[in-house]
Design an enzyme around this catalytic site. Structure first.
Site, short mmCIF file in Angstrom:
data_model
loop_
_atom_site.label_atom_id
_atom_site.label_comp_id
_atom_site.label_asym_id
_atom_site.label_seq_id
_atom_site.Cartn_x
_atom_site.Cartn_y
_atom_site.Cartn_z
N VAL B 77 -31.48 -18.49 -49.71
CA VAL B 77 -31.92 -17.58 -50.75
C VAL B 77 -30.78 -17.42 -51.75
O VAL B 77 -29.64 -17.09 -51.37
CB VAL B 77 -32.27 -16.20 -50.14
CG1 VAL B 77 -32.74 -15.23 -51.23
CG2 VAL B 77 -33.35 -16.36 -49.06
N CYS B 78 -31.07 -17.63 -53.04
CA CYS B 78 -30.03 -17.46 -54.06
C CYS B 78 -29.54 -16.02 -54.05
O CYS B 78 -30.32 -15.08 -54.21
CB CYS B 78 -30.58 -17.80 -55.43
SG CYS B 78 -29.41 -17.38 -56.75
N ILE B 79 -28.25 -15.85 -53.89
CA ILE B 79 -27.71 -14.50 -53.75
C ILE B 79 -27.80 -13.71 -55.05
O ILE B 79 -28.13 -12.51 -55.04
CB ILE B 79 -26.25 -14.55 -53.20
CG1 ILE B 79 -25.74 -13.15 -52.89
CG2 ILE B 79 -25.31 -15.28 -54.14
CD1 ILE B 79 -24.50 -13.12 -52.03
#
Lengths: 126, 130
Positions: B77-79
């Protein structure tokens, strides 16, 4: 297919299809392009369809609290992102000329699109 | 073949996540390896730990989790996209002074560089957007 993931000159094409306002697509697409460049990849941007409006001068923050994208676009050269392709047909449809735009661009005719997609190892579409 | 998926649509709002799951399940059914699913844009909501859909609807979060449990698929998941939208693991929740966390393993917060790496190191990266 390339297996050598450490190759510095990997070709990444980031397609930007949304204008600077109304959604976060443009900003998040530009973020992906900047990260790819920061990781040493050679990145080309294609402003396609509504995405060409991102290059119209003066895209500021506006009242909705989104950061303007113009400062990001002005940083592209610092990241060595220098090939900016624009959808010539989309410019024509909107009454824009390459000279109206914020940065120097290379027009792309519809007939060149397939070859452009094919010559890049990774295509990201935003 | 080694596949990676990029999911950019939120669960239940758009078809993108449903289509991604159907494609993912078909990939592994055909004997290919689905090594990575990367969640970006509104796709990060597919990692919401607290998702509680009605029982007669597909549980998308559980189905993504099952890809990890059954096939070892990494769920990234893109932070930056996640933090903006309230997707925080325990560590980020503590760092930002939040009482609860909304994301947990096997989903992992990671940087966008991992998307670029996945795109270049897998045989195919397939994008699912609204």
């Amino acid at each position: 297919m390339q297996d050598d993931t450490t190759k510095a000159s990997s070709q990444v094409l980031v397609i930007l299809r949304h204008g600077p306002h109304g959604s976060s697509w443009l900003r998040e697409g530009l973020d992906a392009a900047l990260v790819a460049a920061a990781f040493g990849r050679e990145v080309t941007l294609l402003f396609y369809g509504e995405g060409v409006t991102a290059l119209v001068e003066g895209q500021g923050a506006g009242p909705l609290g989104q950061k303007g994208t113009q400062p990001t676009l002005e940083m592209l050269a610092m990241y060595d992102i220098e090939t900016l392709l624009v959808d010539q047909q989309a410019l024509d449809e909107r009454g824009l000329a390459a000279s109206d735009l914020l940065l120097p661009v290379t027009p792309l005719a519809p007939s060149q699109l397939a070859a452009t997609l094919a010559e890049h190892e990774l295509v990201l579409n935003f | 073949m080694r596949y990676a998926l990029l999911v950019q649509g939120g669960p239940y709002s758009d078809q993108a996540a449903h289509s991604a799951l159907r494609f993912a399940e078909a990939v592994v059914a055909r004997g290919h390896r689905l090594e990575t699913v990367f969640f970006y844009h509104d796709g990060v909501y597919n990692a919401a730990r607290l998702a509680a859909p009605p029982q007669d609807e597909p549980h998308l979060v559980d189905r993504f989790r099952a890809l990890h449990d059954d096939h070892g698929t990494q769920l990234k998941v893109c932070i930056a996209a996640g933090l903006r939208r309230g997707l925080l693991d325990e560590r980020e929740a503590a760092r930002h002074g939040k009482q609860g966390h909304s994301l947990e393993a096997p989903f992992e917060l990671t940087g966008l560089g991992q998307l670029i790496d996945a795109g270049l190191s897998h045989d195919r990266l397939i994008t699912f957007s609204p």
